[in-house]
Each structure stands twice: as C-alpha cells, then as structure tokens.
Write an enzyme that holds these catalytic residues in place. Structure first.
Site, PDB file in Angstrom:
ATOM      1  N   ALA A  58       0.861  -1.185   0.000  1.00 28.21           N
ATOM      2  CA  ALA A  58       0.000   0.000   0.000  1.00 28.21           C
ATOM      3  C   ALA A  58       0.899   1.237   0.000  1.00 28.21           C
ATOM      4  CB  ALA A  58      -0.922  -0.005   1.224  1.00 28.21           C
ATOM      5  N   GLU A  59       1.174   1.754  -1.183  1.00 25.22           N
ATOM      6  CA  GLU A  59       2.124   2.863  -1.304  1.00 25.22           C
ATOM      7  C   GLU A  59       1.660   4.107  -0.562  1.00 25.22           C
ATOM      8  OE1 GLU A  59       3.191  -0.131  -4.129  1.00 25.22           O
ATOM      9  OE2 GLU A  59       1.266   0.872  -3.800  1.00 25.22           O
ATOM     10  N   GLN A  81       8.464   0.082  -4.899  1.00 23.21           N
ATOM     11  CA  GLN A  81       9.062  -1.083  -5.551  1.00 23.21           C
ATOM     12  C   GLN A  81       9.363  -0.859  -7.032  1.00 23.21           C
ATOM     13  OE1 GLN A  81       6.894  -5.052  -5.812  1.00 23.21           O
ATOM     14  NE2 GLN A  81       8.218  -5.348  -4.026  1.00 23.21           N
ATOM     15  N   GLY A  84       6.082   2.802 -11.622  1.00 24.10           N
ATOM     16  CA  GLY A  84       4.657   2.900 -11.896  1.00 24.10           C
ATOM     17  C   GLY A  84       3.774   2.651 -10.695  1.00 24.10           C
ATOM     18  N   PHE A  85       4.374   2.244  -9.559  1.00 18.88           N
ATOM     19  CA  PHE A  85       3.595   2.002  -8.347  1.00 18.88           C
ATOM     20  C   PHE A  85       3.502   3.232  -7.456  1.00 18.88           C
ATOM     21  CE2 PHE A  85       5.026  -2.760  -8.278  1.00 18.88           C
ATOM     22  CZ  PHE A  85       4.447  -2.928  -9.521  1.00 18.88           C
ATOM     23  N   TYR A  87       2.090   6.106  -7.999  1.00 25.09           N
ATOM     24  CA  TYR A  87       0.942   6.999  -8.160  1.00 25.09           C
ATOM     25  C   TYR A  87      -0.079   6.931  -7.024  1.00 25.09           C
ATOM     26  CZ  TYR A  87       3.113   7.264 -12.720  1.00 25.09           C
ATOM     27  OH  TYR A  87       4.028   7.436 -13.725  1.00 25.09           O
ATOM     28  N   HIS A 128       6.061  -0.931 -14.967  1.00 24.75           N
ATOM     29  CA  HIS A 128       7.359  -1.223 -14.379  1.00 24.75           C
ATOM     30  C   HIS A 128       8.509  -0.479 -15.060  1.00 24.75           C
ATOM     31  CE1 HIS A 128       4.942  -4.515 -12.814  1.00 24.75           C
ATOM     32  NE2 HIS A 128       5.921  -4.856 -11.986  1.00 24.75           N
TER      33      HIS A 128
END
Length: 327
Positions: A58-59, A81, A84-85, A87, A128
């Site tokens: 959960a960014e 990680q 693209g994660f 956002y 990614h």
C-alpha cells in the site's frame, strides 16, 4: 573497492543506519527478501525488523506512515518497488510531504527519502518502466535527484538521508548491475560535490549533451562515437532534477554554442523543455542552433519487445548532434 550500483546504495543505506539511530527503512519486501532488486539485502538481518520494515502492499500507506514518523523525529527511507507504483502515494507526497515546511512557516520538516527505481531497459511489463520525474520536479518543496553511477549512488543516498528536506531519489534500474570502483571512505570525508550540483563527465568544444540517470552512459557512448568522427562533445550529468544546476549548463553552452538534452521520459513537457527554455533565455546570444531534445515518444511505455525503439540510443543522440552541428 569495485561494486555494483545496487551494492553502492546498499552500502550507503548501511552507513546511514549505523550513523543515525533515527534512520529507518520501509517498503514492500525490503526486509526478508532484500527488495526485488536486492538493494536492501541483509539489512534487516543486521539491523532488525524495527529499523528495516516490511510494509503492506500500500504505497499511500507507506508514505503516510513515513510522514507521521518524520514529524515525530525519525528519518524514514521509503522504497517504492517500481516507478509505476508510486501513483497511489502521489497525493501524500505532493499534498502533505512537499507542503509541510511552507505550511508551518519553516517550523516543521519532513526528512523523508523516497527511493524509486525508474526507467526502462530491463524488459519489464506494464507499470514497471515509467519515468515520472517531471511530476515531482514540478512540485515545489521536493528535491528530486538521480545518480547515474555507483559512486554517485553511494554519495547521493547518504546526502539525501542527511537532509531535512524530502528527497525523491530516482534509481535508473537498467544501471543496477553496472560496476565501478568506489572509494567509500573518501566520499564520506571529502565528496567534493553537493547533491544539487551537476557534473561534467566529458569535456568538449563543439556541443553540449545534458543527461541524467540511465541516459548518461548512453550519452557518453554517443560522445565517444562522435569523437571518432572528429567532433568534440561535452557531456553533463545533471544529477539533481530539482533544483537544476543551470550555472554549470550555462557555462558549458557559452563555450560550445549548442545543447542537446537527453532523457527517457517523453519529450513533451519533460525536463528537457524546462532546460531548453532556461538556457535559451540565459544563452540566447551564444547559441549557434536551437536547443534539441532526444527522449521517449509521447505514448504509454511500450511492450518489452519494442522498448529498444522507444528509449534514446546513441544513434538517435548522434542524429541530434548532426542536426545541431549542421545548423
């Protein structure tokens, strides 16, 4: 000693954990696994799971929690990680982390370092291989940096963690396995260069190429090929994307009269546009040709089999060199 890019960051994180008990690492799978790219390998074993923390996937939660920890005096280093994660965490970063210093009139700081592997070149699937640096460089209150080699990876992660400002730390993942000699002790005692300072990687007289992150090595390859053809190209590693060291770029362009900016992100509204505009303002009467940009195309990042056509390569940079020298 000779080390990889990942090894240099790992060593920098280790030194920061040793030097300051307030430094904590947070991220998905960074503890027991050591991270997807093994950047944090062995750190949880050596420092415990209270300082190297495996978080939920959960960014927004990672950055929100880190923000609260920073307000209580800790110095969190968060790993997103993949590029693209980030956002889901964008709101926390730009609405809270970036604003707190100004909102409190300087009374509160948020010493958070947010590590983000970014860019293409490793054949990854969708989400990614993004290059989201312009979003963060556009946000006042954030420092945005990107090392291009193992020595800078070590030095800059140490400098970023020590700052009271929030830092977005973009790591070019296709350079993770590059190796170089790194003198850790010398860098700790006499780095010779500030976090927000650009570096001249190759001197030249005919044109200037500005690059950062994963494209610096590509630009140097292009400069070597150009040299074999009789052209002298200066290559600048930007290092800091916000703030930008325009003084170093201006000095170079006043000498060469020509500028090419290279980045993986799409050319439209990328950092190259800001650099081109500023240098045109500052060096208008010294420019012998328009500032050129070489970058990704204005499309979603393509499938892995097509990324070689999307990413700037020496041929595309040399085509820009030919254009600028012909003007």
């Amino acid at each position: 000693m000779k080390t990889t890019f990942t090894g240099a960051i790992n060593h920098g994180l280790r030194r920061s954990l040793e030097d300051d008990p307030k430094v904590v690492l947070m991220g998905e799978d960074i503890g027991r696994l050591g991270g997807v790219f093994r950047v944090t390998d062995t750190l949880q074993k050596d420092f415990g799971n209270n300082r190297v923390i495996d978080t939920p996937l959960a960014e927004s939660g990672i950055i929100g929690t880190a923000f609260g920890m920073a307000l209580r005096g800790l110095r969190p280093v968060c790993e997103i990680q993949f590029d693209g994660f980030v956002y889901p965490a964008f709101d926390q970063i730009v609405s809270q982390v970036a604003k707190i210093h100004a909102r409190t009139r300087g009374k509160v700081v948020a010493p958070i370092t947010i590590r983000i592997p970014f860019g293409g070149g490793i054949g990854s699937v969708e989400h990614h291989s993004e290059s989201p640096e312009a979003y963060f460089a556009h946000t006042a209150g954030l420092r945005v940096v990107s090392p291009s080699n193992p020595a800078d990876a070590y030095l800059m992660i140490r400098q970023a963690i020590a700052l009271d400002d929030p830092v977005i730390f973009f790591e070019p993942k296709r350079r993770y396995w590059d190796k170089a000699e790194v003198d850790f002790e010398r860098l700790d005692h006499d780095s010779g260069i500030a976090l927000d300072q650009a570096r001249i990687c190759a001197s030249g007289e005919d044109a200037t190429i500005v690059a950062y992150g994963g494209t610096v090595a590509t630009a140097l390859t292009a400069a070597d090929i150009a040299a074999s053809e009789g052209h002298s190209i200066e290559v600048i590693d930007l290092r800091s994307l916000s703030p930008i060291d325009f003084d170093t770029i201006e000095t170079s362009v006043r000498k060469t009269g020509r500028l090419i900016v290279v980045h993986e992100a799409p050319v439209f509204a990328g950092l190259g546009a800001e650099i081109a505009a500023r240098i045109t303002e500052r060096c208008f009467y010294h420019l012998e040709s328009p500032v050129l940009r070489v970058g990704g195309f204005d499309i979603p990042y393509p499938p892995a089999k097509l990324e070689r056509h999307h990413l700037p390569d020496p041929d595309r940079i040399l085509a820009a060199v030919d254009r600028t020298l012909a003007a």
